[in-house]
Design an enzyme around this catalytic site. Structure first.
Site, PDB file in Angstrom:
ATOM      1  N   GLY A  18      13.495   1.943 -41.090  1.00 15.22           N
ATOM      2  CA  GLY A  18      14.122   2.967 -40.254  1.00 15.22           C
ATOM      3  C   GLY A  18      13.420   4.322 -40.290  1.00 15.22           C
ATOM      4  O   GLY A  18      14.024   5.333 -39.929  1.00 15.22           O
ATOM      5  N   GLU A  30       3.418   7.325 -38.609  1.00 14.66           N
ATOM      6  CA  GLU A  30       2.335   6.507 -39.179  1.00 14.66           C
ATOM      7  C   GLU A  30       1.369   7.358 -40.007  1.00 14.66           C
ATOM      8  O   GLU A  30       0.148   7.240 -39.883  1.00 14.66           O
ATOM      9  CB  GLU A  30       1.579   5.754 -38.074  1.00 14.66           C
ATOM     10  CG  GLU A  30       2.458   4.880 -37.181  1.00 14.66           C
ATOM     11  CD  GLU A  30       3.029   3.640 -37.855  1.00 14.66           C
ATOM     12  OE1 GLU A  30       2.793   3.422 -39.074  1.00 14.66           O
ATOM     13  OE2 GLU A  30       3.736   2.889 -37.165  1.00 14.66           O
ATOM     14  N   SER A  45       9.349   1.052 -46.664  1.00 13.59           N
ATOM     15  CA  SER A  45       8.659  -0.140 -46.167  1.00 13.59           C
ATOM     16  C   SER A  45       8.787  -0.245 -44.642  1.00 13.59           C
ATOM     17  O   SER A  45       9.507   0.542 -44.015  1.00 13.59           O
ATOM     18  CB  SER A  45       9.278  -1.388 -46.809  1.00 13.59           C
ATOM     19  OG  SER A  45      10.642  -1.472 -46.432  1.00 13.59           O
TER      20      SER A  45
HETATM   21  P1  ADP Z   1      10.063   1.635 -39.619  1.00 13.94           P
HETATM   22  O1  ADP Z   1       9.554   2.844 -38.844  1.00 13.94           O
HETATM   23  O2  ADP Z   1      10.442   1.987 -41.041  1.00 13.94           O
HETATM   24  O3  ADP Z   1       9.161   0.427 -39.542  1.00 13.94           O
HETATM   25  P2  ADP Z   1      11.960   1.426 -37.455  1.00 13.94           P
HETATM   26  O4  ADP Z   1      12.679   2.753 -37.378  1.00 13.94           O
HETATM   27  O5  ADP Z   1      10.838   1.191 -36.481  1.00 13.94           O
HETATM   28  O6  ADP Z   1      11.454   1.190 -38.953  1.00 13.94           O
HETATM   29  O7  ADP Z   1      12.988   0.222 -37.239  1.00 13.94           O
HETATM   30  C1  ADP Z   1      14.217   0.105 -37.918  1.00 13.94           C
HETATM   31  C2  ADP Z   1      15.025  -0.996 -37.219  1.00 13.94           C
HETATM   32  O8  ADP Z   1      14.357  -2.238 -37.445  1.00 13.94           O
HETATM   33  C3  ADP Z   1      16.412  -1.231 -37.703  1.00 13.94           C
HETATM   34  O9  ADP Z   1      17.368  -0.348 -37.148  1.00 13.94           O
HETATM   35  C4  ADP Z   1      16.670  -2.655 -37.222  1.00 13.94           C
HETATM   36  O10 ADP Z   1      17.081  -2.634 -35.869  1.00 13.94           O
HETATM   37  C5  ADP Z   1      15.286  -3.281 -37.249  1.00 13.94           C
HETATM   38  N1  ADP Z   1      15.065  -4.258 -38.334  1.00 13.94           N
HETATM   39  C6  ADP Z   1      14.312  -5.402 -38.213  1.00 13.94           C
HETATM   40  N2  ADP Z   1      14.246  -6.072 -39.369  1.00 13.94           N
HETATM   41  C7  ADP Z   1      14.979  -5.357 -40.277  1.00 13.94           C
HETATM   42  C8  ADP Z   1      15.287  -5.539 -41.670  1.00 13.94           C
HETATM   43  N3  ADP Z   1      14.831  -6.587 -42.365  1.00 13.94           N
HETATM   44  N4  ADP Z   1      16.044  -4.597 -42.270  1.00 13.94           N
HETATM   45  C9  ADP Z   1      16.523  -3.543 -41.576  1.00 13.94           C
HETATM   46  N5  ADP Z   1      16.260  -3.314 -40.261  1.00 13.94           N
HETATM   47  C10 ADP Z   1      15.501  -4.208 -39.612  1.00 13.94           C
END
Ligand code: ADP
Ligand code: ZN
Length: 195
Positions: free
Chosen positions: A22, A91, A18
């Site tokens: 991360g 993405e 989701s």
């Molecule tokens: P993705 O690419 O899956 O959207 P990212 O790697 O960009 O995720 O971001 C992960 C980071 O988002 C985490 O290390 C944390 O700092 C931040 N974060 C914000 N909201 C949440 C959440 N609900 N659970 C975990 N991490 C979160």
């Protein structure tokens, strides 16, 4: 990773889950390690994902790595240089249906292909072409966020604004991570009730 016996063997790795789970952090971590080892790396993202930066992959925690923008998977294939050993793609869900075929082609050429992308859309439906990519990948990492309502492991992306567009690029407050129990697909369609 398993021990690789054939020096020219490529493969596909997929990092999926989701939003906020991360995926981008994990993709950047793997690509940085390859760069430190002086492997030849190229990093791509789809052209219309310009939320944070048009020439970097940026995580929600502000980790970043330079990347090239491509129009579609055909464009990506054309941009890959013969000497490139590692290909990172962020993405993946915003690419067309040819992405799995292009990744297969690159892996067959001996390249390590690492793709990050959402596995589900805001309604909890599989987000093409990620399911097709998962089927042909050698390695799959499923990442989970933390549910902002209850603290359980979160496998869903809750949309908080009213829109039925499958692709709605997220500004702050557009999406949040929710677990199975706290996720509400009807809220994703309609947005929160007015207060
Ligand atoms: P993705 O690419 O899956 O959207 P990212 O790697 O960009 O995720 O971001 C992960 C980071 O988002 C985490 O290390 C944390 O700092 C931040 N974060 C914000 N909201 C949440 C959440 N609900 N659970 C975990 N991490 C979160
Ligand atoms: Zn929850």
């Amino acid at each position: 990773m398993d021990i690789v016996r054939h020096p020219q063997t490529g493969w596909i790795e997929v990092i999926t889950g989701s939003m906020f789970s991360g995926k981008s952090e994990e993709l950047i971590r793997r690509l940085r390690r390859a760069q430190i080892a002086r492997q030849k790396v190229q990093i791509f993202k789809p052209r219309f994902d310009t939320r944070y930066s048009d020439d970097h992959i940026v995580s929600h925690s502000d980790m970043r790595i330079p990347s090239q923008q491509v129009a579609d998977s055909k464009d990506l294939l054309e941009q890959v240089l013969p000497e490139t050993e590692i290909i990172g793609i962020d993405e993946g869900q915003f690419f067309d249906q040819d992405l799995p075929g292009v990744c297969n082609q690159l892996a067959n050429m001996g390249k390590r292909v690492i793709v990050a992308g959402l596995d589900q859309d805001y309604l909890g439906k599989p987000f093409e072409p990620m399911p097709q990519l998962l089927a042909v990948a050698e390695y799959i990492t499923k990442t989970l966020a933390i549910c902002v309502v209850c603290g359980n492991p979160a496998n869903h992306t809750q949309r908080l604004v009213a829109s039925q567009d499958r692709v709605l690029l997220g500004a702050q407050g557009t999406y949040e991570a929710r677990c199975r129990h706290c996720y509400d697909p009807e809220l994703s369609k309609a947005g929160p009730a007015p207060v």
